[in-house]
Write an enzyme that holds these catalytic residues in place. Structure first.
Site, PDB file in Angstrom:
ATOM      1  N   ARG A 192       2.717   9.950   4.639  1.00 29.39           N
ATOM      2  CA  ARG A 192       4.055  10.314   4.164  1.00 29.39           C
ATOM      3  C   ARG A 192       4.263   9.927   2.702  1.00 29.39           C
ATOM      4  NH1 ARG A 192       4.476   7.884   8.991  1.00 29.39           N
ATOM      5  NH2 ARG A 192       5.279   5.947   8.134  1.00 29.39           N
ATOM      6  N   ASN A 193       3.835   8.731   2.344  1.00 25.57           N
ATOM      7  CA  ASN A 193       4.023   8.271   0.969  1.00 25.57           C
ATOM      8  C   ASN A 193       3.173   9.083  -0.007  1.00 25.57           C
ATOM      9  OD1 ASN A 193       5.804   5.762   1.294  1.00 25.57           O
ATOM     10  ND2 ASN A 193       4.221   5.421   2.820  1.00 25.57           N
TER      11      ASN A 193
ATOM     12  N   ASP B 115      -6.219  -0.357   4.923  1.00 24.89           N
ATOM     13  CA  ASP B 115      -4.946   0.356   4.998  1.00 24.89           C
ATOM     14  C   ASP B 115      -4.670   1.116   3.704  1.00 24.89           C
ATOM     15  OD1 ASP B 115      -2.654   1.191   6.220  1.00 24.89           O
ATOM     16  OD2 ASP B 115      -1.630  -0.739   6.173  1.00 24.89           O
TER      17      ASP B 115
ATOM     18  N   LYS C 229       0.829  -1.210   0.000  1.00 25.43           N
ATOM     19  CA  LYS C 229       0.000   0.000   0.000  1.00 25.43           C
ATOM     20  C   LYS C 229       0.862   1.259   0.000  1.00 25.43           C
ATOM     21  CE  LYS C 229       0.579   0.846   4.627  1.00 25.43           C
ATOM     22  NZ  LYS C 229       0.991   2.093   5.323  1.00 25.43           N
TER      23      LYS C 229
ATOM     24  N   THR D 177      -4.221   5.244   3.512  1.00 21.76           N
ATOM     25  CA  THR D 177      -2.921   5.772   3.097  1.00 21.76           C
ATOM     26  C   THR D 177      -3.000   6.526   1.778  1.00 21.76           C
ATOM     27  OG1 THR D 177      -1.925   3.851   4.177  1.00 21.76           O
ATOM     28  CG2 THR D 177      -0.500   5.155   2.765  1.00 21.76           C
TER      29      THR D 177
END
Length: 284
Positions: free
Chosen positions: A207-208, A196, A143, A200
């Site tokens: 962060r990604n 998840d 992910k 995300t």
């Protein structure tokens, strides 16, 4: 727990509070968590310990270590090693605020998993169990790669249709690889997979995701990394995931294009065009 520590430290730096006062505030908002931490301390004697692995995988640019391959034992262990894995579709700051959410314990020993579930369960933190350690591990790693792609999409100004398409096809990719490597399909449809992935890919606090946005804005990777105070795991994980996919003979076009942007200088807009003009095929 690891992500909570990062979030607490970030908040401390922001408002100059002590880490102790922030932790006290967190436990005040989540009184059951204070009790759970005390219970964990009580049962974690050296002769019978259950080390916890959170969602930070051991990954490098050249290889990826699946903890589910060898680090899980059917009995309590001592010394080094990982016994149960805890992860969730969560952003740590929202957990600290006591917002309702859920997490998954991945463990092959069902009885012990239920015991740990009883300790960690609370009114704002629901715990599920799952015996698919490999699927848990892969979902959490893959992910991060897809979140970079989602950030690129948002950074280019694309809307909800584009994000929904990306997340859906990303789920197909990580499920395809995960099942090939021994994970269970239902794991990728649950919190450790789809949950998840949605959190995300959708949050600007990821962060990604921020890495992808930066790339779409024309920043180079070194500049983006220098601006971040925390690690964006997807940067290194992308090479590892592509290596796994190549060895397993699994096609992962989104991950491949993320790799091209990260490491080959391809512009995100060109990567999107390449993805959208691939040969037509059946969805499944």
């Amino acid at each position: 727990i690891t992500n909570l520590c990062f979030a607490l430290e970030k908040q401390r730096a922001k408002d100059h509070s002590s880490i102790e006062s922030l932790l006290e505030d967190c436990l005040y908002k989540n009184p059951y968590l204070k009790e759970a931490l005390g219970e964990c301390q009580r049962v974690s004697e050296p002769q019978s310990t259950y080390p916890v692995h959170t969602s930070r995988r051991r990954s490098s640019g050249e290889g990826f270590v699946l903890l589910g391959d060898a680090a899980y034992a059917p009995e309590p262990v001592t010394g080094e090693g990982v016994y149960f894995a805890l992860k969730s579709a969560n952003l740590a700051s929202e957990v600290i605020d006591g917002q309702p959410t859920a997490a998954v314990i991945a463990m092959r020993d069902a009885d012990t998993a239920r015991s740990i579930q009883d300790v960690l369960m609370g009114p704002t933190f629901r715990i599920y169990t799952n015996d698919d350690v490999v699927g848990w591990e892969l979902g959490g790693a893959l992910k991060n790669v897809m979140a970079i792609a989602a950030g690129m999409s948002d950074g280019l100004g694309f809307g909800d249709n584009s994000r929904a398409t990306l997340i859906t096809r990303a789920l197909a990719e990580l499920t395809r690889l995960g099942v090939t490597l021994g994970g269970q399909p239902t794991t990728f449809a649950g919190l450790a997979g789809m949950g998840d992935l949605i959190a995300t890919c959708s949050s600007t606090r990821s962060r990604n995701h921020r890495v992808g946005v930066g790339l779409a804005e024309g920043k180079n990777l070194d500049e983006i990394v220098a601006e971040m105070k925390m690690v964006a795991e997807g940067i290194k994980t992308t090479k590892s995931v592509l290596g796994l996919a190549a060895r397993a003979g699994v096609e992962m076009p989104i991950a491949e294009h993320v790799g091209q942007v990260l490491h080959e200088g391809v512009h995100p807009r060109d990567a999107v065009l390449s993805l959208m003009t691939r040969e037509a095929r059946s969805e499944h």
